[in-house]
Write a protein that holds these residues in place. Structure first.
Motif, mmCIF file in Angstrom:
data_model
loop_
_atom_site.group_PDB
_atom_site.id
_atom_site.type_symbol
_atom_site.label_atom_id
_atom_site.label_comp_id
_atom_site.label_asym_id
_atom_site.label_seq_id
_atom_site.Cartn_x
_atom_site.Cartn_y
_atom_site.Cartn_z
ATOM 1 N N PRO A 22 1.074 -1.348 0.080
ATOM 2 C CA PRO A 22 0.202 -0.157 -0.169
ATOM 3 C C PRO A 22 0.687 1.049 0.272
ATOM 4 O O PRO A 22 1.847 1.183 0.534
ATOM 5 N N VAL A 23 -0.021 2.230 -0.292
ATOM 6 C CA VAL A 23 1.376 3.873 -0.664
ATOM 7 C C VAL A 23 1.470 4.268 0.559
ATOM 8 O O VAL A 23 3.100 4.418 0.933
ATOM 9 N N SER A 52 -8.329 -3.316 -1.074
ATOM 10 C CA SER A 52 -8.474 -5.180 -0.263
ATOM 11 C C SER A 52 -9.122 -3.978 1.210
ATOM 12 O O SER A 52 -7.678 -3.794 1.985
ATOM 13 N N GLY A 53 -10.116 -4.702 1.100
ATOM 14 C CA GLY A 53 -10.187 -3.819 2.946
ATOM 15 C C GLY A 53 -10.508 -2.283 2.622
ATOM 16 O O GLY A 53 -10.710 -1.944 1.264
ATOM 17 N N LYS A 54 -9.609 -1.550 3.143
ATOM 18 C CA LYS A 54 -9.677 0.463 3.220
ATOM 19 C C LYS A 54 -8.633 0.257 2.938
ATOM 20 O O LYS A 54 -7.890 1.775 2.736
#
Length: 122
Positions: A64-65, A97-99
């Protein structure tokens, strides 16, 4: 265009020398492959140190970022900007995926561009 067409545009001092040296090639078609534009853009994208590091990380991990930013010690906004550029050129993929949105390299696109690059070098 034929080489002859390009030679006709030369100055009078240059033309005879070139005509003599390249006489056997005057009727040859001179073309620049359109794929060179793709290669130039690819290399331009890779010339940025941060984007190159992001691609390196994403070739190994799906991240993720926030984690990319932490690893590279950069602001998340900057990383998001670079990821947007990489996505525009099709070099990375994103999934949710999810938030979180996770990123990974588009290995097929990178292989395709690299093979085009190698083909045009030969």
């Amino acid at each position: 265009m034929l080489l002859r067409d390009y030679v006709s545009k030369l100055s009078e001092s240059c033309k005879p020398i070139i005509m003599n040296r390249y006489y056997d090639l005057l009727n040859e078609e001179i073309t620049i492959p359109g794929s060179l534009d793709i290669i130039a853009n690819f290399l331009k994208v890779l010339s940025n140190n941060t984007r190159l590091k992001i691609l390196y990380l994403l070739a190994k991990y799906q991240l993720p970022v926030c984690l990319i930013a932490a690893i590279l010690n950069k602001d998340q906004t900057l990383i998001s900007h670079h990821l947007k550029t990489l996505k525009e050129y099709g070099l990375v993929r994103e999934y949710t995926s999810g938030k979180f949105k996770y990123y990974t390299t588009n290995k097929d696109k990178i292989k395709s561009i690299l093979s085009t690059l190698l083909y045009n070098i030969e």
